[in-house]
Design a protein around this motif. Structure first.
Motif, PDB file in Angstrom:
ATOM      1  N   HIS A  14       0.960  -1.257   0.095  1.00  9.46           N
ATOM      2  CA  HIS A  14       0.004  -0.060  -0.054  1.00  9.46           C
ATOM      3  C   HIS A  14       0.937   1.199  -0.123  1.00  9.46           C
ATOM      4  N   GLU A  15       1.771   1.318   0.741  1.00  4.43           N
ATOM      5  CA  GLU A  15       2.643   2.625   0.979  1.00  4.43           C
ATOM      6  C   GLU A  15       3.654   2.730  -0.280  1.00  4.43           C
ATOM      7  N   LEU A  16       3.842   1.623  -0.985  1.00  4.65           N
ATOM      8  CA  LEU A  16       4.894   1.898  -2.459  1.00  4.65           C
ATOM      9  C   LEU A  16       3.856   2.321  -3.413  1.00  4.65           C
ATOM     10  N   LYS A  17       2.524   1.669  -3.394  1.00  3.33           N
ATOM     11  CA  LYS A  17       1.624   2.151  -4.580  1.00  3.33           C
ATOM     12  C   LYS A  17       1.255   3.480  -4.562  1.00  3.33           C
ATOM     13  N   ILE A  18       1.311   4.315  -3.404  1.00  2.00           N
ATOM     14  CA  ILE A  18       1.010   5.778  -3.407  1.00  2.00           C
ATOM     15  C   ILE A  18       1.863   6.516  -4.103  1.00  2.00           C
ATOM     16  N   PRO A  19       3.117   6.406  -3.942  1.00  2.00           N
ATOM     17  CA  PRO A  19       4.223   7.453  -4.482  1.00  2.00           C
ATOM     18  C   PRO A  19       4.246   6.990  -6.089  1.00  2.00           C
ATOM     19  N   VAL A  20       4.190   5.635  -6.231  1.00  2.00           N
ATOM     20  CA  VAL A  20       4.191   5.188  -7.790  1.00  2.00           C
ATOM     21  C   VAL A  20       3.118   5.805  -8.677  1.00  2.00           C
ATOM     22  N   SER A  21       1.924   5.603  -7.894  1.00  2.00           N
ATOM     23  CA  SER A  21       0.746   6.337  -8.686  1.00  2.00           C
ATOM     24  C   SER A  21       0.858   7.910  -8.908  1.00  2.00           C
ATOM     25  N   THR A  22       1.242   8.430  -7.679  1.00  2.00           N
ATOM     26  CA  THR A  22       1.420   9.875  -7.887  1.00  2.00           C
ATOM     27  C   THR A  22       2.387  10.262  -9.044  1.00  2.00           C
ATOM     28  N   ILE A  23       3.495   9.738  -8.892  1.00  2.00           N
ATOM     29  CA  ILE A  23       4.481   9.767 -10.316  1.00  2.00           C
ATOM     30  C   ILE A  23       3.766   9.612 -11.383  1.00  2.00           C
ATOM     31  N   LEU A  24       3.221   8.430 -11.679  1.00  2.00           N
ATOM     32  CA  LEU A  24       2.576   8.190 -13.001  1.00  2.00           C
ATOM     33  C   LEU A  24       1.405   9.281 -13.320  1.00  2.00           C
ATOM     34  N   TYR A  45       4.444  20.042 -11.387  1.00  2.00           N
ATOM     35  CA  TYR A  45       4.223  18.642 -11.813  1.00  2.00           C
ATOM     36  C   TYR A  45       5.787  17.984 -11.602  1.00  2.00           C
ATOM     37  N   ALA A  46       6.661  18.656 -11.976  1.00  4.23           N
ATOM     38  CA  ALA A  46       8.230  18.063 -11.611  1.00  4.23           C
ATOM     39  C   ALA A  46       8.240  18.149 -10.239  1.00  4.23           C
ATOM     40  N   HIS A  47       8.082  18.980  -9.214  1.00  7.70           N
ATOM     41  CA  HIS A  47       8.060  18.903  -8.068  1.00  7.70           C
ATOM     42  C   HIS A  47       7.252  17.843  -7.341  1.00  7.70           C
ATOM     43  N   ILE A  48       6.071  17.651  -8.000  1.00  8.96           N
ATOM     44  CA  ILE A  48       5.180  16.349  -7.412  1.00  8.96           C
ATOM     45  C   ILE A  48       6.069  15.113  -7.759  1.00  8.96           C
ATOM     46  N   ILE A  49       6.514  14.896  -8.799  1.00 10.43           N
ATOM     47  CA  ILE A  49       7.255  13.877  -9.063  1.00 10.43           C
ATOM     48  C   ILE A  49       8.252  13.551  -8.428  1.00 10.43           C
ATOM     49  N   GLN A  50       9.130  14.621  -7.933  1.00 12.37           N
ATOM     50  CA  GLN A  50      10.354  14.472  -7.338  1.00 12.37           C
ATOM     51  C   GLN A  50      10.141  14.122  -5.828  1.00 12.37           C
ATOM     52  N   ARG A  51       8.910  14.655  -5.350  1.00  9.48           N
ATOM     53  CA  ARG A  51       8.666  14.460  -3.945  1.00  9.48           C
ATOM     54  C   ARG A  51       8.335  12.856  -4.000  1.00  9.48           C
ATOM     55  N   ALA A  52       7.236  12.397  -4.845  1.00  9.58           N
ATOM     56  CA  ALA A  52       7.000  11.025  -4.666  1.00  9.58           C
ATOM     57  C   ALA A  52       8.070  10.341  -4.762  1.00  9.58           C
ATOM     58  N   ALA A  53       8.963  10.468  -5.828  1.00 13.89           N
ATOM     59  CA  ALA A  53      10.222   9.481  -5.878  1.00 13.89           C
ATOM     60  C   ALA A  53      11.080   9.458  -4.813  1.00 13.89           C
ATOM     61  N   ASN A  54      11.280  10.629  -3.886  1.00 16.69           N
ATOM     62  CA  ASN A  54      12.189  10.883  -2.961  1.00 16.69           C
ATOM     63  C   ASN A  54      11.475   9.781  -1.798  1.00 16.69           C
ATOM     64  N   GLU A  61      14.531   2.115   0.979  1.00 14.99           N
ATOM     65  CA  GLU A  61      15.552   1.990   2.062  1.00 14.99           C
ATOM     66  C   GLU A  61      15.387   1.601   3.284  1.00 14.99           C
ATOM     67  N   SER A  62      13.986   1.869   3.561  1.00 12.76           N
ATOM     68  CA  SER A  62      13.675   1.342   4.955  1.00 12.76           C
ATOM     69  C   SER A  62      13.245  -0.047   4.979  1.00 12.76           C
ATOM     70  N   ILE A  63      13.021  -0.414   3.783  1.00 10.97           N
ATOM     71  CA  ILE A  63      12.670  -2.343   3.573  1.00 10.97           C
ATOM     72  C   ILE A  63      14.173  -2.879   3.556  1.00 10.97           C
ATOM     73  N   LEU A  64      15.031  -2.179   2.897  1.00  5.30           N
ATOM     74  CA  LEU A  64      16.418  -2.874   2.914  1.00  5.30           C
ATOM     75  C   LEU A  64      17.082  -2.664   4.256  1.00  5.30           C
ATOM     76  N   GLN A  65      16.867  -1.857   4.979  1.00  3.13           N
ATOM     77  CA  GLN A  65      17.226  -1.617   6.522  1.00  3.13           C
ATOM     78  C   GLN A  65      16.914  -2.938   7.171  1.00  3.13           C
ATOM     79  N   ASN A  66      15.485  -2.889   7.012  1.00  2.51           N
ATOM     80  CA  ASN A  66      14.867  -3.751   8.026  1.00  2.51           C
ATOM     81  C   ASN A  66      15.508  -5.532   7.568  1.00  2.51           C
ATOM     82  N   ALA A  67      15.532  -5.592   6.401  1.00  2.00           N
ATOM     83  CA  ALA A  67      16.052  -6.767   5.834  1.00  2.00           C
ATOM     84  C   ALA A  67      17.399  -7.118   6.372  1.00  2.00           C
TER      85      ALA A  67
END
Length: 81
Positions: A14-24, A45-54, A61-67
């Motif tokens: 769910h958390e990953l889908k939100i920024p991906v959808s925003t970017i798209l 629009y570029a700022h929105i894309i950048q914020r969602a990508a960040n 990165e959080s997933i990787l740190q947890n792993a």
């Protein structure tokens, strides 16, 4: 443990889908409505894309740190036996 992984996977999906959808959506807006010629709108629009990508990058990165921490924890437990 399996139950925790299932909950984590559901929440993270769910958390990953939100920024991906925003970017798209923002990218589609740039392309479909030809606003590249309108510099202020294009910047918005570029700022929105950048914020969602960040946000997406931070989640990954959080997933990787947890792993990593899970792997270290498992290794420590295994070394005690």
């Amino acid at each position: 443990m399996l139950k925790n992984k299932e909950v984590f996977t559901r929440n993270m999906t769910h958390e990953l889908k939100i920024p991906v959808s925003t970017i798209l959506i923002a990218a589609e807006g740039l392309e479909k409505y030809n606003i590249a010629n309108e510099s202020e709108t294009a910047k918005k629009y570029a700022h929105i894309i950048q914020r969602a990508a960040n946000q997406l990058s931070s989640l990954v990165e959080s997933i990787l740190q947890n792993a990593r921490s899970d792997r270290v924890s498992i290794q420590k437990k295994a070394s005690h036996y």
